[in-house]
Motif scaffolding. Sequence first.
Motif, PDB file in Angstrom:
ATOM      1  N   ALA A   1      36.598  41.770  39.791  1.00 11.65           N
ATOM      2  CA  ALA A   1      36.845  40.841  40.584  1.00 11.65           C
ATOM      3  C   ALA A   1      36.065  40.246  41.545  1.00 11.65           C
ATOM      4  O   ALA A   1      35.282  41.117  42.169  1.00 11.65           O
ATOM      5  CB  ALA A   1      38.330  40.922  41.231  1.00 11.65           C
ATOM      6  N   PRO A   2      36.135  38.934  42.066  1.00 13.92           N
ATOM      7  CA  PRO A   2      34.999  38.615  42.852  1.00 13.92           C
ATOM      8  C   PRO A   2      35.095  39.395  44.321  1.00 13.92           C
ATOM      9  O   PRO A   2      36.424  39.594  44.493  1.00 13.92           O
ATOM     10  CB  PRO A   2      35.488  36.979  43.255  1.00 13.92           C
ATOM     11  CG  PRO A   2      36.081  36.564  41.953  1.00 13.92           C
ATOM     12  CD  PRO A   2      36.849  37.950  41.454  1.00 13.92           C
ATOM     13  N   THR A   3      34.087  39.733  44.627  1.00 11.49           N
ATOM     14  CA  THR A   3      33.845  40.525  45.983  1.00 11.49           C
ATOM     15  C   THR A   3      34.535  41.790  45.928  1.00 11.49           C
ATOM     16  O   THR A   3      34.518  42.489  46.790  1.00 11.49           O
ATOM     17  CB  THR A   3      34.659  39.717  47.279  1.00 11.49           C
ATOM     18  OG1 THR A   3      36.019  39.842  47.181  1.00 11.49           O
ATOM     19  CG2 THR A   3      34.255  38.576  47.187  1.00 11.49           C
TER      20      THR A   3
ATOM     21  N   THR B   1      42.910  38.304  37.632  1.00  7.92           N
ATOM     22  CA  THR B   1      41.839  37.487  37.463  1.00  7.92           C
ATOM     23  C   THR B   1      40.375  38.343  37.963  1.00  7.92           C
ATOM     24  O   THR B   1      40.364  38.987  38.849  1.00  7.92           O
ATOM     25  CB  THR B   1      41.832  36.364  38.554  1.00  7.92           C
ATOM     26  OG1 THR B   1      42.726  35.474  38.387  1.00  7.92           O
ATOM     27  CG2 THR B   1      40.456  35.662  38.660  1.00  7.92           C
ATOM     28  N   ALA B   2      39.645  38.385  36.802  1.00  7.78           N
ATOM     29  CA  ALA B   2      38.366  39.152  36.797  1.00  7.78           C
ATOM     30  C   ALA B   2      37.573  39.004  35.695  1.00  7.78           C
ATOM     31  O   ALA B   2      37.873  38.307  34.614  1.00  7.78           O
ATOM     32  CB  ALA B   2      38.647  40.637  36.991  1.00  7.78           C
ATOM     33  N   VAL B   3      36.283  39.490  35.779  1.00 10.24           N
ATOM     34  CA  VAL B   3      35.395  39.645  34.742  1.00 10.24           C
ATOM     35  C   VAL B   3      35.738  41.196  34.063  1.00 10.24           C
ATOM     36  O   VAL B   3      35.834  41.911  34.812  1.00 10.24           O
ATOM     37  CB  VAL B   3      33.969  39.564  34.939  1.00 10.24           C
ATOM     38  CG1 VAL B   3      33.307  39.432  33.628  1.00 10.24           C
ATOM     39  CG2 VAL B   3      33.596  37.945  35.690  1.00 10.24           C
ATOM     40  N   TYR B   4      36.144  40.913  32.802  1.00 10.13           N
ATOM     41  CA  TYR B   4      36.517  42.043  31.893  1.00 10.13           C
ATOM     42  C   TYR B   4      35.210  42.687  30.957  1.00 10.13           C
ATOM     43  O   TYR B   4      34.720  41.759  30.342  1.00 10.13           O
ATOM     44  CB  TYR B   4      37.770  42.025  31.166  1.00 10.13           C
ATOM     45  CG  TYR B   4      38.876  41.903  31.970  1.00 10.13           C
ATOM     46  CD1 TYR B   4      39.109  40.662  32.698  1.00 10.13           C
ATOM     47  CD2 TYR B   4      39.961  42.840  32.019  1.00 10.13           C
ATOM     48  CE1 TYR B   4      40.463  40.917  33.559  1.00 10.13           C
ATOM     49  CE2 TYR B   4      40.820  43.094  32.705  1.00 10.13           C
ATOM     50  CZ  TYR B   4      41.146  41.726  33.515  1.00 10.13           C
ATOM     51  OH  TYR B   4      42.260  41.651  34.455  1.00 10.13           O
TER      52      TYR B   4
END
Length: 114
Positions: free
Chosen positions: A40-42, A91-94
């Motif tokens: 996830a962001p950060t 929410t994230a890049v998987y």
Amino acid sequence: QVQLVESGGGEVQPGESLRLSCVASGFTSSNKVMTWYRQAPTKEREFVAQIGTYSGSINYAEFAKGRFIVSRDNAKNTIYLQMNKLKPEDTAVYFCYEWTFNTWGQGTQVTVSS
């Protein structure tokens, strides 16, 4: 050439589902341990789920238990992550990862928002 390509991400509302795919090429994935991670962001990349060789030894992160299902289709050399009851915090890049060749896919974005 060893390669992993993820797909299936998108933007959904809370409570909806997505199925991510990770297509392997250059090797046979059925006899490899395959792992899903997310970032996830950060935040740092974190473990999501892992499937052992020939679909043995499946493990999930605590947040994934009861909602996510990891599976594989050996005929398609593909690993899946079925994600149900999605939450905004998912929410994230998987990414998928293969240990023997130390190979990461490029990732697929999942956004859960109302």
